[in-house]
Scaffold this motif. Structure first.
Motif, PDB file in Angstrom:
ATOM      1  N   GLN A   1      13.042 -71.783  66.953  1.00  9.75           N
ATOM      2  CA  GLN A   1      13.308 -72.685  65.827  1.00  9.75           C
ATOM      3  C   GLN A   1      12.734 -74.057  66.140  1.00  9.75           C
ATOM      4  O   GLN A   1      12.766 -74.489  67.278  1.00  9.75           O
ATOM      5  CB  GLN A   1      14.811 -72.867  65.618  1.00  9.75           C
ATOM      6  N   ASN A   2      12.277 -74.705  65.092  1.00  6.46           N
ATOM      7  CA  ASN A   2      11.843 -76.097  65.242  1.00  6.46           C
ATOM      8  C   ASN A   2      13.032 -77.032  65.152  1.00  6.46           C
ATOM      9  O   ASN A   2      13.956 -76.792  64.381  1.00  6.46           O
ATOM     10  CB  ASN A   2      10.879 -76.474  64.124  1.00  6.46           C
ATOM     11  N   ILE A   3      12.981 -78.090  65.916  1.00  5.55           N
ATOM     12  CA  ILE A   3      13.971 -79.160  65.763  1.00  5.55           C
ATOM     13  C   ILE A   3      13.334 -80.295  64.970  1.00  5.55           C
ATOM     14  O   ILE A   3      13.907 -80.800  64.026  1.00  5.55           O
ATOM     15  CB  ILE A   3      14.457 -79.644  67.141  1.00  5.55           C
TER      16      ILE A   3
ATOM     17  N   LEU B   1      11.228 -76.488  58.516  1.00  8.19           N
ATOM     18  CA  LEU B   1      11.332 -76.169  59.938  1.00  8.19           C
ATOM     19  C   LEU B   1      10.977 -74.705  60.176  1.00  8.19           C
ATOM     20  O   LEU B   1      11.309 -73.833  59.383  1.00  8.19           O
ATOM     21  CB  LEU B   1      12.746 -76.462  60.432  1.00  8.19           C
TER      22      LEU B   1
ATOM     23  N   THR C   1       9.257 -80.621  68.576  1.00  7.54           N
ATOM     24  CA  THR C   1      10.254 -80.042  69.489  1.00  7.54           C
ATOM     25  C   THR C   1      10.843 -78.779  68.893  1.00  7.54           C
ATOM     26  O   THR C   1      10.853 -78.580  67.680  1.00  7.54           O
ATOM     27  CB  THR C   1      11.385 -81.045  69.759  1.00  7.54           C
TER      28      THR C   1
ATOM     29  N   MET D   1      13.465 -74.933  69.899  1.00 14.52           N
ATOM     30  CA  MET D   1      14.454 -74.251  70.746  1.00 14.52           C
ATOM     31  C   MET D   1      14.138 -72.752  70.735  1.00 14.52           C
ATOM     32  O   MET D   1      13.982 -72.158  69.669  1.00 14.52           O
ATOM     33  CB  MET D   1      15.852 -74.503  70.183  1.00 14.52           C
TER      34      MET D   1
END
Lengths: 409, 187
Positions: free
Chosen positions: A147-149, A158, A401, A403
């Protein structure tokens, strides 16, 4: 009697010890028998800290001859055949743990087919993930989610990519925080805003515009690995627009009294008044199009040397210099090589998947040349456009960024 | 005929029994120091997460940033002694970010407390440290499980005069590498 007492004490102690022994292993016992957390951790490390591995001794034919072979050093995400990949890894390079490549991510999660083209392409399957990531004969269940932050690009939704099955009740798990290197958007060249490429001086060679790719600049050691414009692995994108501002359309047919106040000695001149030296006769209507005759690729001292090694990605051969994904002129797609002239009203978009490392590396000095027909209506364009780290020339890669989660059961 | 052989058997039996019981006790005692597998893994996960967050915070986002004096979020926080900013960055941008909800949260985000310290080598070549204070976490008293993660970063000098009350006087005002140490624990 004493013997009986001694023997009894001995037997009782032996029984007590025998009862203790199984309880010694209780702390190490797991209901499943497998430490799934450890497998999840290992898988997470391979994905986040390793760039992946291919078989460097992969041999492929050159020029259709099976007897000719060469070594293939391309990274796994650029391989045509997924069987050439021995280990998946999403890290950009060996020295950049936690920094992932968006191109590897897209290949790994199946956003793009494994080959350059749909026809050649074959997506990754369950067995590929097991053989090249989990490394076990045991049939683990898995779920890998990224996943994108922060957004991939400003304003974009995202990213949420996932492979595998939904999580069951019990599983091993690891979570890793990462940054993701986005590709550069390439060079967006609006010729209307770049007067330096408008050929207006007498004696200037017109009808040629070239993009200069200097390996010593792009692969300069002072640039941190995540910010390199790495054309060996990442797309080359050139968007030229505003060509119609450079067309010689100041020479309208109605103006027939004097030479046109255009500084170029190759400009058009309306007939009827005689043609001055250096001018050409032209009876045509007001120009609306330029004509793109060639797109060439080669070293600066021989700009056409490798033109024949450019192919569209549908027909790519493995040792080609460059596979062109899109050659779009005014929104219409064309195939390489260009045959004959193509009328261009305003825009040329060229995007290549990457440039082969044999043709472009730190010691290379290359140009991509756009040549326009040297007849009216002419495109008074001239000059060299540097593809470099100047932000006004090329949009720079940036990091977002994210995860990564790995679940194993 | 009376002799002492049977008494010897009795004493041998008692001695053997004692030896076996003592051995069992020692073996059980030594295995009891192992933490149960699940607790260990939870700690390890939190440690990994903390280490990753520090690494991500210490990565510049683009080429322009990478060429500036304070290249990264973490370098900027340390150079300005911004403990509050560190707490929010660490927890709300990463650990408990509502935009990227993790499948499994090893420690509830509302319960987690963090403290960051900076370690440096002072004028007398002896190591010193100071705390980046934040109003949300008290000090870690060492009670209950906590994990400690560290990351080396570069600073261009002693943090500015605005934070002179926090930064000890013996820190050298010159470019140097300092160690960021973060303790994470459940309140």
């Amino acid at each position: 009697m004493d013997f009986l007492v001694g023997f009894t004490i001995f037997i009782l102690s032996l029984i007590m010890v025998a009862n203790f022994v199984p309880s010694l292993l209780v702390g190490l016992q797991r209901t499943s028998g497998i430490d799934y957390d450890a497998v999840a951790y290992r898988t997470g490390v391979v994905l986040v800290e390793d760039p992946g591995e291919t078989n460097p001794a992969q041999q492929f034919p050159i020029g259709g001859e099976i007897s000719s072979y060469t070594m293939d050093w391309r990274p796994w995400e650029l391989r045509v055949d997924k069987d050439q990949v021995s280990r998946f890894g999403l890290a950009l390079a060996r020295d950049t743990p936690n920094i992932l490549s968006i191109n590897k991510i897209n290949k790994f999660f199946g956003c793009t087919t494994f080959s350059y083209s749909e026809s050649l392409g074959e997506g990754l399957g369950d067995s590929d993930y097991r053989e090249k990531l989990l490394f076990s004969s045991y049939q683990y269940g898995y779920n890998i989610t990224l996943q994108n932050i922060s957004p991939m690009k400003p304003g974009e939704p995202l990213l949420h990519l996932s492979i595998g099955e939904p999580y069951p009740a019990g599983y091993g798990y690891i979570r890793r925080y990462v940054v993701i290197k986005q590709n550069s958007n390439g060079a967006a060249i609006n010729l209307n805003q770049r007067p330096e490429f408008n050929a207006t001086s007498d004696g200037q060679p017109v009808q040629k515009f070239w993009i200069h790719l200097d390996g010593s600049v792009l692969y300069n050691k002072s640039i941190d690995t995540p910010f390199i414009l790495d054309l060996q692995r990442e797309p080359l994108i050139i968007n030229i627009s505003g060509l119609h501002f450079l067309l010689n359309n100041s020479d309208s047919p109605g103006n027939n009294t004097s030479p046109i106040a255009c500084k170029s000695n190759l400009t058009a001149y309306n007939s009827g008044q005689g043609v001055p030296p250096g001018f050409r006769e032209w009876n045509g209507s007001a120009p609306t199009n330029a004509t793109l005759t060639r797109v060439d690729f080669g070293p600066t001292d021989n700009p056409q040397l490798w033109t024949t090694f450019i192919h569209s990605c549908d027909a790519v051969e493995l040792n080609d210099a460059m596979c062109v994904k899109t050659l779009s002129i005014d929104g219409n797609n064309y195939q390489f090589p260009l045959t004959g002239g193509v009328n261009v009203a305003d825009m040329i978009n060229l995007s290549a998947n990457h440039i082969d490392a044999e043709y472009f590396n730190q010691g290379s000095d290359l140009v991509i040349t756009f040549t326009f027909q040297n007849n009216p209506p002419q495109t008074l364009v001239n000059g060299e456009y540097l593809y470099d780290y100047n932000r006004t020339n090329v949009t720079q890669p940036f990091l977002s960024t994210g995860m990564l989660e790995v679940g194993i059961w | 005929m009376v002799n002492e052989r049977a008494q010897l058997y009795t004493m041998e039996g008692i001695a053997a029994g004692l030896i076996m019981l003592l051995t069992t006790y020692l073996v059980l005692g030594s295995t009891s120091v192992y933490t149960p597998g699940d607790t260990h893994i939870t700690d390890m996960q939190l440690e990994q997460v903390g280490s990753d967050i520090l690494r991500v915070m210490d990565t510049p986002r683009n080429l322009t940033d990478s060429l500036q004096p304070n290249r990264t979020d973490l370098e900027l926080i340390v150079s300005t002694t911004n403990g509050n900013g560190f707490y929010w960055n660490f927890t709300h941008d990463y650990l408990c970010n509502p935009k990227a909800v993790a499948k499994e949260i090893s420690v509830e985000c509302t319960d987690i407390q963090i403290n960051a310290s900076i370690w440096y080598v002072g004028n007398s070549n002896s190591p010193g440290s100071y705390l980046l204070p934040n109003p949300y976490s008290g000090g870690y008293l060492g009670i209950g499980p906590g994990v400690r993660v560290t990351h080396w970063i570069h600073t261009n000098g002693k943090p500015g005069s605005a934070s002179s009350g926090i930064v000890p006087g013996d820190m050298r005002n010159e470019p140097q590498e300092v160690l960021v140490e973060v303790v994470m624990w459940k309140a």
